[in-house]
Design an enzyme around this catalytic site. Sequence first.
Site, PDB file in Angstrom:
ATOM      1  N   ASP A  18      79.977  25.073   5.715  1.00 44.27           N
ATOM      2  CA  ASP A  18      80.782  26.300   5.688  1.00 44.27           C
ATOM      3  C   ASP A  18      81.666  26.431   6.926  1.00 44.27           C
ATOM      4  OD1 ASP A  18      79.670  27.153   3.244  1.00 44.27           O
ATOM      5  OD2 ASP A  18      77.964  28.028   4.263  1.00 44.27           O
ATOM      6  N   ARG A  98      69.287  35.583  13.042  1.00 37.37           N
ATOM      7  CA  ARG A  98      70.663  36.050  12.910  1.00 37.37           C
ATOM      8  C   ARG A  98      71.043  37.141  13.915  1.00 37.37           C
ATOM      9  NH1 ARG A  98      71.293  31.494  11.234  1.00 37.37           N
ATOM     10  NH2 ARG A  98      71.706  31.036   9.044  1.00 37.37           N
ATOM     11  N   ASP A 127      72.727  36.896   4.973  1.00 37.14           N
ATOM     12  CA  ASP A 127      73.162  36.671   6.352  1.00 37.14           C
ATOM     13  C   ASP A 127      74.436  37.422   6.702  1.00 37.14           C
ATOM     14  OD1 ASP A 127      71.036  35.165   7.139  1.00 37.14           O
ATOM     15  OD2 ASP A 127      72.000  33.233   6.809  1.00 37.14           O
ATOM     16  N   SER A 179      71.359  23.687   0.617  1.00 33.37           N
ATOM     17  CA  SER A 179      71.723  24.663   1.644  1.00 33.37           C
ATOM     18  C   SER A 179      70.501  24.843   2.534  1.00 33.37           C
ATOM     19  CB  SER A 179      72.113  25.994   0.991  1.00 33.37           C
ATOM     20  OG  SER A 179      72.381  26.963   1.984  1.00 33.37           O
TER      21      SER A 179
END
Length: 405
Positions: A18, A98, A127, A179
């Site tokens: 990404d 995060r 996220d 992923s």
Amino acid sequence: MDKKNIKKVVLAYSGGLDTSIIIPWLKENYNNCEVIAVSGNVGQADELEGLEEKALKTGASKLYVLDLTDDYVDNYIIPTMKAGALYEEYLLGTSHARPCIAKALTEIAIKEGADAICHGCTGKGNDQVRFELTIKAFAPEMPIIAPWREWDIKSREEEIDYAEAHNVPLKINRETNYSKDKNLWHLSHEGLDLEDTGNEPMYEKEGFLEMGVSPIKAPDTPTYVELDFVKGVPVALNGKAMSAKEIILALNEIGGANGIGLLDIVENRLVGMKCRGVYETPGGAILYKAHSVLETICLDKMTMHEKQKLAITFGELVYNGQWFTPLREALSAFVDKTQETVTGKVRLKLYKGNMINAGVWSDYSLYSEEIATFGESDYNQKDAEGFINLYGLPIKVQAMVKGKK
């Protein structure tokens, strides 16, 4: 947000699929803006190798690599572990990383005078919420760019097409395109064959598991571990004083070798859909188990039961990106109070994916062998008669009233 005003963007950069294609995409779609990449090291190890060269080659003006490992362990992992917080059995490995990363990212954006912050989270995932709620907590007026909510790319396959067209080097291919999210606490796997809930995870396939082995491949003899805690914080492993981070890293090796900490779960995402994930959390699973065993002898009944109820709320707050909120801070204050007597030693036996209690000791233990014994003791069993009569009085009265009717 007027694109003409965006001249400098700070990007949360992992070097994965990404964020790798986001750098050229930002320059194409935001007036050839300057892109400053920021990578937060939360223990993803080899994923950081060659990151600067890759970021600069794809168009970033510079790369910050921030060592957040101690901050992550001490200020996010341990408070969550002390709370006993889970989300539907999930040990929150991505969830509490995060806010740690996003807080540091925001600090760099402010320092650099950035016009916007960009992240590579999809519009389907949790996220995006975790990053953006943290950014709002520390830079409430900062514009946020989320390419997955803007561009025409619809799948990871199309991302790979874009990367190949723009000469962006990738470490993955179309066949191994899981992923993944990795840090010192866990590794997650999503996508490909796991999207069919009828498929068993390929635990025995070479290369699928990265932090350990399948229980089938674990040793045929058990491994014992002893953990010491002071006020709920791990301070020693097998008699050796260590930091919490060192203990987690050592337990990852021990637990991984014994097939500990695998979880295959279909969880309820914040955005409403269900999603399947396979998680590896070997050291974390051991730490949670040992801590909970110690609490069984150190906490009184009402405190333990209330703490277990609030652990659900704590876990939801972490999962939903609400770390920097008054409620999470208040719950942490409650947890810290409960941990004042959670000091002692726990021994666990690890065997082919299982964690078996093998002993627990504490100077603050509320367990009294003299009272609980089935042998002779000073406990007066006749005392129970009056207690039961009073405790059962409402039931007795209700039955009598029913009988009269």
